[in-house]
Design an enzyme around this catalytic site. Structure first.
Site, PDB file in Angstrom:
ATOM      1  N   ASP A 223       1.898   6.509  -3.363  1.00  0.00           N
ATOM      2  CA  ASP A 223       3.020   6.424  -4.268  1.00  0.00           C
ATOM      3  C   ASP A 223       2.428   7.145  -5.646  1.00  0.00           C
ATOM      4  OD1 ASP A 223       6.089   5.829  -4.189  1.00  0.00           O
ATOM      5  OD2 ASP A 223       5.257   5.331  -6.423  1.00  0.00           O
TER       6      ASP A 223
ATOM      7  N   HIS B 226       7.198   2.764   3.850  1.00  0.00           N
ATOM      8  CA  HIS B 226       6.369   3.029   2.787  1.00  0.00           C
ATOM      9  C   HIS B 226       5.407   1.804   2.218  1.00  0.00           C
ATOM     10  CE1 HIS B 226       5.742   5.560  -0.746  1.00  0.00           C
ATOM     11  NE2 HIS B 226       5.988   4.506  -1.626  1.00  0.00           N
TER      12      HIS B 226
END
Length: 324
Positions: A100, A299
């Protein structure tokens, strides 16, 4: 594992980091809403395999200082955090892994200070999304006029800061599930602009989950209950500034070796990196040696698929060691 916690003045802020093990150094950089603890399963595996592993709380999150101004989260400052951390530890160069915002940070570092980066390992995010014709917050504002979009919700303080800080457990419980392979972030798009992020997300099942215990969630909740969320949100609010700072590097390629781990149901790979995400990374890192995709995970991959991530990291590190 008994974690070795440290606090130090790094690049003008008080930074918290965990420094574990001995051997070739690996620095693990998290994103939002994470903290160093997001990597705890990877740290155990890498230390056991003979590596020194450093996991900082990135600027604005966890026990690291959180400057109030978004411009304190620009590219130059974030890369300086990482360089100064290496200097503080007396480490000439290290392998950097990031997910991220942490991935974007290590890519910026490799372009600006390649002598300090042995290799980069990106997770989920192959390159910072970059439209040379439009600043990102303007682009996301247009998207957010059509339906709920978390980046647009985060853009203007203090609404998101206050709403998330008022319900840290509920937010983290919902967002961790929404971003996982079992959730679906894009269902949030069914809600109109002006919806709160907490209300836009589906109701998650109670903990424990197959990949996260209640005790682990308690660590995240405790840290964000103390720190609040403004520091993490400032990584979004500084996107236009970072966009400007990255413009001189358009078309620049890095000689640093690179590796990538993605997952089948990652929200960013599916919706925020275009039709051929890996090509974006290869354009910056032509020495992209391996790309591995993990089925089923989302994620939150380093928690959802810890054993697979650990195996790939160890394999990459073995490859790096053979080359160095």
């Amino acid at each position: 594992m008994n974690w070795n916690h440290h606090h130090a003045e790094i690049n003008g802020i008080r930074m918290h980091y965990v420094d574990q093990g001995e051997g070739p150094p690996v620095v693990l950089c998290h994103g939002f809403p994470h903290i160093w603890f997001s990597w705890h399963r990877q740290m155990e595996a890498l230390v056991a395999a003979g590596h020194r592993v450093i996991a900082p709380d990135m600027r604005g999150m966890g026990q690291t200082d959180a400057p109030a101004a978004p411009d304190a989260y620009d590219v130059d400052t974030i890369t300086a955090d990482l360089v100064c951390l290496l200097d503080h530890l007396g480490i000439p160069s290290a392998v950097f892994a990031g997910l991220d915002f942490g991935a974007f940070a290590i890519y910026d570092l490799a372009l600006r200070h390649p002598e300090r980066v042995t290799a980069v390992i990106g997770l989920e995010n192959p390159a910072a999304p970059h439209n040379p014709d439009e600043p990102p917050l303007a682009e996301y504002k247009r998207m957010g006029q059509q339906h709920f979009l978390h980046i647009e919700y985060f853009r203007e303080p203090p609404r998101a800061d206050e709403e998330l800080a008022a319900q840290p457990r509920r937010f983290l419980h919902k967002v961790f599930h929404t971003l996982s392979g079992a959730g679906n972030y894009f269902d949030c798009f069914k809600h109109p602009p002006g919806t709160s992020y907490i209300d836009a997300m589906a109701e998650p099942p109670p903990l424990p989950w197959p990949w996260l215990s209640e005790q682990e969630m308690d660590v995240f909740v405790s840290e964000y209950s103390r720190s609040g969320f403004t520091g993490g949100l400032n990584w979004y609010r500084s996107m236009d500034l970072k966009w400007e700072q990255r413009r001189p590097y358009e078309g620049v390629q890095s000689a640093v070796p690179a590796y990538f781990i993605g997952s089948e149901h990652d929200v960013d790979l599916e919706g925020f990196h275009g039709d051929d995400p890996i090509s974006l990374m290869r354009a910056i890192f032509p020495h992209l040696r391996r790309v591995e995709m993990i089925p089923g995970a989302g994620h939150m991959v380093q928690l959802e698929a810890s054993s697979e991530v650990n195996a790939f990291l160890l394999s990459f590190l073995g490859d790096i060691g053979e080359e160095s």
